[in-house]
Design a protein around this motif. Structure first.
Motif, PDB file in Angstrom:
ATOM      1  N   ALA A  48       0.804  -1.223   0.000  1.00 50.79           N
ATOM      2  CA  ALA A  48       0.000   0.000   0.000  1.00 50.79           C
ATOM      3  C   ALA A  48       0.836   1.272   0.000  1.00 50.79           C
ATOM      4  O   ALA A  48       0.492   2.245  -0.664  1.00 50.79           O
ATOM      5  CB  ALA A  48      -0.946  -0.003   1.195  1.00 50.79           C
ATOM      6  N   ASN A  49       1.959   1.264   0.731  1.00 46.61           N
ATOM      7  CA  ASN A  49       2.781   2.464   0.786  1.00 46.61           C
ATOM      8  C   ASN A  49       3.337   2.834  -0.583  1.00 46.61           C
ATOM      9  O   ASN A  49       3.689   3.971  -0.832  1.00 46.61           O
ATOM     10  CB  ASN A  49       3.941   2.259   1.750  1.00 46.61           C
ATOM     11  CG  ASN A  49       3.513   2.498   3.170  1.00 46.61           C
ATOM     12  OD1 ASN A  49       2.578   1.856   3.632  1.00 46.61           O
ATOM     13  ND2 ASN A  49       4.148   3.424   3.836  1.00 46.61           N
ATOM     14  N   ILE A 108      10.726   7.976   7.017  1.00 46.74           N
ATOM     15  CA  ILE A 108      11.223   8.881   8.055  1.00 46.74           C
ATOM     16  C   ILE A 108      10.121   9.150   9.080  1.00 46.74           C
ATOM     17  O   ILE A 108      10.386   9.188  10.279  1.00 46.74           O
ATOM     18  CB  ILE A 108      11.733  10.181   7.413  1.00 46.74           C
ATOM     19  CG1 ILE A 108      12.944   9.851   6.538  1.00 46.74           C
ATOM     20  CG2 ILE A 108      12.104  11.194   8.473  1.00 46.74           C
ATOM     21  CD1 ILE A 108      13.516  11.027   5.799  1.00 46.74           C
ATOM     22  N   THR A 109       8.885   9.300   8.609  1.00 49.87           N
ATOM     23  CA  THR A 109       7.786   9.505   9.551  1.00 49.87           C
ATOM     24  C   THR A 109       7.680   8.321  10.494  1.00 49.87           C
ATOM     25  O   THR A 109       7.517   8.483  11.694  1.00 49.87           O
ATOM     26  CB  THR A 109       6.442   9.637   8.795  1.00 49.87           C
ATOM     27  OG1 THR A 109       6.690  10.205   7.530  1.00 49.87           O
ATOM     28  CG2 THR A 109       5.459  10.453   9.567  1.00 49.87           C
ATOM     29  N   ALA A 110       7.756   7.110   9.922  1.00 49.43           N
ATOM     30  CA  ALA A 110       7.577   5.918  10.750  1.00 49.43           C
ATOM     31  C   ALA A 110       8.764   5.704  11.674  1.00 49.43           C
ATOM     32  O   ALA A 110       8.605   5.225  12.789  1.00 49.43           O
ATOM     33  CB  ALA A 110       7.370   4.691   9.867  1.00 49.43           C
ATOM     34  N   GLY A 111       9.959   6.050  11.231  1.00 46.43           N
ATOM     35  CA  GLY A 111      11.140   5.744  12.033  1.00 46.43           C
ATOM     36  C   GLY A 111      11.563   6.855  12.974  1.00 46.43           C
ATOM     37  O   GLY A 111      12.182   6.591  14.000  1.00 46.43           O
ATOM     38  N   ALA A 121      11.210   0.514   8.882  1.00 43.14           N
ATOM     39  CA  ALA A 121      11.451   1.393  10.019  1.00 43.14           C
ATOM     40  C   ALA A 121      11.426   0.598  11.324  1.00 43.14           C
ATOM     41  O   ALA A 121      12.231   0.834  12.226  1.00 43.14           O
ATOM     42  CB  ALA A 121      10.405   2.501  10.050  1.00 43.14           C
ATOM     43  N   ASN A 122      10.498  -0.360  11.419  1.00 41.99           N
ATOM     44  CA  ASN A 122      10.429  -1.191  12.628  1.00 41.99           C
ATOM     45  C   ASN A 122      11.724  -1.952  12.844  1.00 41.99           C
ATOM     46  O   ASN A 122      12.265  -1.987  13.952  1.00 41.99           O
ATOM     47  CB  ASN A 122       9.282  -2.202  12.522  1.00 41.99           C
ATOM     48  CG  ASN A 122       7.927  -1.552  12.652  1.00 41.99           C
ATOM     49  OD1 ASN A 122       7.833  -0.395  13.034  1.00 41.99           O
ATOM     50  ND2 ASN A 122       6.882  -2.284  12.332  1.00 41.99           N
ATOM     51  N   ASP A 171       7.479   8.354   4.146  1.00 43.44           N
ATOM     52  CA  ASP A 171       6.829   7.447   5.100  1.00 43.44           C
ATOM     53  C   ASP A 171       7.864   6.774   5.984  1.00 43.44           C
ATOM     54  O   ASP A 171       7.618   6.496   7.155  1.00 43.44           O
ATOM     55  CB  ASP A 171       6.067   6.335   4.362  1.00 43.44           C
ATOM     56  CG  ASP A 171       4.806   6.867   3.725  1.00 43.44           C
ATOM     57  OD1 ASP A 171       4.470   8.027   3.999  1.00 43.44           O
ATOM     58  OD2 ASP A 171       4.174   6.118   2.965  1.00 43.44           O
ATOM     59  N   GLU A 202       8.280  -9.985   9.486  1.00 40.68           N
ATOM     60  CA  GLU A 202       6.977  -9.601   8.950  1.00 40.68           C
ATOM     61  C   GLU A 202       6.721  -8.131   9.245  1.00 40.68           C
ATOM     62  O   GLU A 202       7.218  -7.591  10.220  1.00 40.68           O
ATOM     63  CB  GLU A 202       5.860 -10.428   9.582  1.00 40.68           C
ATOM     64  CG  GLU A 202       6.008 -11.921   9.440  1.00 40.68           C
ATOM     65  CD  GLU A 202       5.768 -12.418   8.032  1.00 40.68           C
ATOM     66  OE1 GLU A 202       5.113 -11.695   7.258  1.00 40.68           O
ATOM     67  OE2 GLU A 202       6.271 -13.500   7.708  1.00 40.68           O
ATOM     68  N   ARG A 203       5.881  -7.539   8.417  1.00 36.28           N
ATOM     69  CA  ARG A 203       5.542  -6.130   8.592  1.00 36.28           C
ATOM     70  C   ARG A 203       4.902  -5.874   9.958  1.00 36.28           C
ATOM     71  O   ARG A 203       5.084  -4.826  10.553  1.00 36.28           O
ATOM     72  CB  ARG A 203       4.558  -5.745   7.482  1.00 36.28           C
ATOM     73  CG  ARG A 203       3.958  -4.377   7.563  1.00 36.28           C
ATOM     74  CD  ARG A 203       3.237  -4.060   6.270  1.00 36.28           C
ATOM     75  NE  ARG A 203       2.200  -5.032   5.970  1.00 36.28           N
ATOM     76  CZ  ARG A 203       0.894  -4.805   6.124  1.00 36.28           C
ATOM     77  NH1 ARG A 203       0.485  -3.652   6.552  1.00 36.28           N
ATOM     78  NH2 ARG A 203       0.011  -5.732   5.835  1.00 36.28           N
ATOM     79  N   THR A 204       4.145  -6.849  10.467  1.00 32.60           N
ATOM     80  CA  THR A 204       3.401  -6.618  11.705  1.00 32.60           C
ATOM     81  C   THR A 204       4.167  -7.046  12.943  1.00 32.60           C
ATOM     82  O   THR A 204       3.631  -7.001  14.044  1.00 32.60           O
ATOM     83  CB  THR A 204       2.069  -7.379  11.664  1.00 32.60           C
ATOM     84  OG1 THR A 204       2.345  -8.711  11.233  1.00 32.60           O
ATOM     85  CG2 THR A 204       1.087  -6.729  10.737  1.00 32.60           C
ATOM     86  N   PRO A 261       6.109   0.334   6.616  1.00 33.29           N
ATOM     87  CA  PRO A 261       6.710   0.647   7.910  1.00 33.29           C
ATOM     88  C   PRO A 261       7.627  -0.463   8.438  1.00 33.29           C
ATOM     89  O   PRO A 261       8.309  -0.248   9.430  1.00 33.29           O
ATOM     90  CB  PRO A 261       5.497   0.803   8.824  1.00 33.29           C
ATOM     91  CG  PRO A 261       4.476  -0.098   8.237  1.00 33.29           C
ATOM     92  CD  PRO A 261       4.706  -0.091   6.758  1.00 33.29           C
TER      93      PRO A 261
END
Lengths: 339, 428
Positions: free
Chosen positions: B69-70, B295-298, B268-269, B293, B238-240, B265
């Motif tokens: 989606a990103n 930088i926002t997420a991290g 970033a995680n 996205d 995984e993303r989650t 994200p």
């Protein structure tokens, strides 16, 4: 064979042998790959943190199931809603100091999600109250999809940010006890889980309302004859479960980057935790969640099969359903009256 | 009485929510407007001046929801901008002076290969599109490539893996399939150069458990080993994921640098988890994070992260003599004006792909059958996109290269002060 499997002592013995074998296998693997006690301590600590969200989701499952017999698959969506709401409320440009703004965001999102839970019960579960439990479960699955799609419309697909509670930044304050890494948010999470569990236990054991809820769980008909309204209790259970889910989402917000579709993953893991509690025991749900988190983390860490995290969770699910369907703790069935 | 009103109210609210929820995915693909009779209306009606010919349709389907989606969202945004542009200009004019409307049909591949394949089939069979531009991520694109090859429709993927355009066994180009996003092989080349410069001898690799992540890993690990570095750890995530059991293992492995192959994200995680445990280790990413996205997420945690990106994200700072500058400014200004958000390189892939197809359509004379149109578009893209300045670099396509970029299309970047800042090789 099944005759022997049935007796209590044989089962206990088998479980003990299996546990010893498993531990030996894990230690052997760790030795092979050169992981010391420090790695194990880190995995366990991280696992306890990751398991805390499963515990909170599991609690929600247990609260609703023990009162109404419904397995509410929208439980994970409450977590998502809590986290997303907290993130977007905190992101608002309010003339408040950041600490106060976070507090407002946290409280407002928990309250809102509770209202969503209540609306869900009144709008979707209550009108179908005469239907079988399976129908109600399907309704909750429908609600899951509806909530997720609504979240997609409201928030889009981007990941949101909740700052760490301690320093209001994305990079949390880090403690380094004995060379391990421990974020301050972990302490918030553990404190919250303990508080929520304590409050729920107190509520169920010590208050009239809580006892009424439990009465409903034990025998719905008799409770009704005693003047307890099962429909009101069901409403209360959904509100309570939504609040617990939202609390989970809010304290976990800084650890994950909340996204509209994250509810499913937590919902499924929380379901495993609830199954480990036999779907009735709050304490069991918390224990189950923590055990699941640790098992996942240590299991994938030691074997290096990081992509197979979910396999561990669902193997545990199958084993529990086969060997101890009544849950890890607590003895006989204390579930809902079957009609 | 009161409770009845309450019940009715909540029921109405929930129904509204439900309807809204169900409407979301269904609303994306425009209902097919009655297809204008294709070749029949070609010649009659000679109204005032420019003759109006067949409407060309382009099937556009990025991954607006799900794991990609990103990437897919900015691509969808660009398609909307493109629609506005086409509406303003009233379509395109062929070499014979006939004006054609161009309709971009926007759908969602949902990051799901099955959904993507059936969307592609619908575009091809029912909407009768001349070209497909779909798939923000690799596995989705592979599914669509199969449909496009079978139906003989030109297909441009917006994902990165070389396996999309070439047969992995023979290495031959799939005749109908092109791609606009930079390859992970070129990313790996940059990473190796940077890591060599840092004097790294052992590397830990973390990648998202997706087609993109695995492709990153395969390319980078081959390049790293080739350059004499040791790949001491590899782990998928995984993303989650909230917890990263990989991190203690990375600590135990004792490598000099970590490379992450992921998109935000998740990227970033993973970055945050490693940075928390190992405050000083260099962390290098692929081009999947070239979006704000990341930088926002991290946040502060991704300060100092390094990655190769197309310089389109800092277009205004580029020297005016750069042949791609005009394209970059055109893309960046329009995108930022339309969305109010900073550009990512991903929206640019939609820019490049759409302009390729539109460029091809401008060369088509009136009166071709659909199959001829499709073949002509394919031939044009294969033979005429040479020295074509796009958002991802200067494309030089050829019959044996359906991608046309090399590693010089990248600029090395560093996250500094919550911005992507160029970090050219001379400053390493």
């Amino acid at each position: 064979m099944s005759k022997y499997l049935g007796t209590r002592s044989v089962r206990l013995g088998l479980t003990a042998v299996a546990t010893v074998l498993l531990v030996a296998f894990v230690l052997l693997l760790a030795y092979e790959n050169g992981y010391g006690p420090k790695a194990f301590a880190q995995w366990t600590m991280d696992g306890i943190r990751g398991g805390s969200i499963y515990a909170l989701v599991g609690l929600g499952f247990v609260v609703i199931h023990s009162v109404t017999g419904v397995i509410n698959f929208a439980q994970g969506e409450f977590v998502m809603l809590g986290a997303m709401m907290c993130a977007s409320l905190y992101g608002l440009d309010l003339p408040l100091p950041p600490v106060l703004k976070l507090a407002v965001a946290v409280i407002a999102s928990i309250v809102t999600v509770t209202v969503v839970g209540i609306l869900l019960e009144r709008g979707a579960i209550y009108p179908a109250r005469g239907a079988s439990v399976v129908t109600l479960i399907i309704i909750t699955i429908g609600a899951t999809i509806a909530i997720r799609a609504t979240a997609l419309i409201i928030w889009g697909t981007q990941a949101k940010i909740v700052p760490a509670f301690s320093n209001l930044q994305q990079m949390d304050h880090i403690f380094r006890p004995f060379g391990l890494t421990l974020g301050a948010q972990s302490l918030w999470i553990w404190g919250t889980v303990a508080l929520v569990l304590g409050a729920l236990l107190y509520f169920f054991e010590r208050t009239i309302l809580g006892k009424a809820l439990r009465a409903c769980a034990v025998n719905r008909r008799a409770a009704e004859l005693m003047g307890i309204s099962p429909s009101r209790m069901s409403l209360l259970a959904f509100g309570l479960a939504a609040a617990v889910g939202a609390i989970g989402g809010v304290v976990f917000g800084p650890v994950i980057r909340p996204q509209y579709d994250m509810g499913l993953a937590f919902g499924l893991k929380g379901f495993v935790a609830a199954i480990m509690a036999g779907m009735v025991s709050p304490l069991g749900a918390v224990l189950g969640g923590l055990i699941l988190g640790v098992a996942e983390n240590v299991g994938t860490g030691v074997t290096g099969l990081y992509g197979y995290k979910d396999v561990i969770a669902f193997v545990i699910l199958i084993l529990i359903l086969l060997l101890r369907p009544q849950g890890l703790i607590g003895g006989g069935e204390r579930g809902v009256e079957e009609s | 009485m009161k409770s009845k009103i309450l019940a009715a109210f909540t029921a109405v609210t929930l129904v509204a929510l439900l309807v809204a929820g169900c409407a979301a995915p269904a609303a994306e693909p425009e209902p097919t407007t009655p297809p204008p009779p294709a070749e029949a209306t070609a010649t009659p009606e000679p109204p005032p001046e420019p003759e109006v010919g067949t409407t060309y349709k382009i099937g556009f389907g990025p991954d607006v929801t799900g794991g990609g989606a990103n990437l897919g969202e900015p691509q969808r945004n660009w398609a909307e901008i493109m629609r506005e542009r086409l509406e303003e200009s009233g379509g395109i004019m062929g070499p014979d002076g006939v004006v054609h409307e161009v309709e971009i049909i926007v759908g969602d591949s949902e990051s799901n290969p099955d959904v993507a394949a059936s969307l592609a089939r619908r575009y091809v069979d029912e909407d009768e599109v001349v070209a497909l531009i779909m798939g923000s991520v690799t596995p989705i694109s592979l599914a669509i490539a199969e449909v496009a090859t079978e139906a003989e429709v030109p297909y441009i993927s917006m994902a990165s893996s070389l396996a999309i355009i070439s047969d992995p066994d023979t290495g031959e180009m799939r005749p109908w399939v092109f791609k606009v996003a930079q390859s992970n092989g070129d990313v790996a080349q940059w990473q190796v150069e940077r890591l060599t410069d840092l004097g790294v001898s052992s590397v830990c690799y973390m990648y998202e458990n997706t087609g993109y992540g695995k492709d990153c890993y395969n390319n980078s690990s081959a390049a790293l080993t080739g350059a004499g570095m040791e790949n001491v750890f590899e782990g998928a995530f995984e993303r989650t994921d909230t917890e990263f059991p990989q991190v203690p293992a990375i600590e135990a492995a004792g490598c000099d640098a970590v490379v992450i192959g992921a998109i935000p994200p998740g990227a970033a995680n993973a970055h945050l988890a490693i940075r928390t445990a190992l405050p000083d280790i260099p962390i290098i990413h692929g081009h999947g994070v070239c979006t704000t996205d990341f930088i926002t997420a991290g946040g502060e945690a991704v300060e100092g992260a390094e990655m190769p990106c197309s310089a389109v994200i800092i277009a205004e700072d580029i020297a005016a003599d750069n042949p791609a500058k005009a394209t970059w400014m055109d893309f960046k200004d329009a995108y930022e004006e339309y969305t109010g958000e900073p550009v990512s390189t991903f929206g640019g892939h939609a820019y490049d792909a759409l302009y390729w197809v539109i460029g091809a359509l401008e060369t088509l004379p009136e009166g071709l059958s659909l199959a001829e149109q499709r073949a002509a578009v394919r031939d044009y893209i294969e033979n005429n996109i040479t020295d074509w300045p796009g958002t991802a670099g200067i494309f030089k396509l050829a019959p044996d290269d359906h991608y046309g970029l090399d590693y010089t299309s990248f600029t090395w970047f560093e996250v500094e002060g919550q911005m992507f800042v160029p970090f050219p090789q001379e400053e390493w």
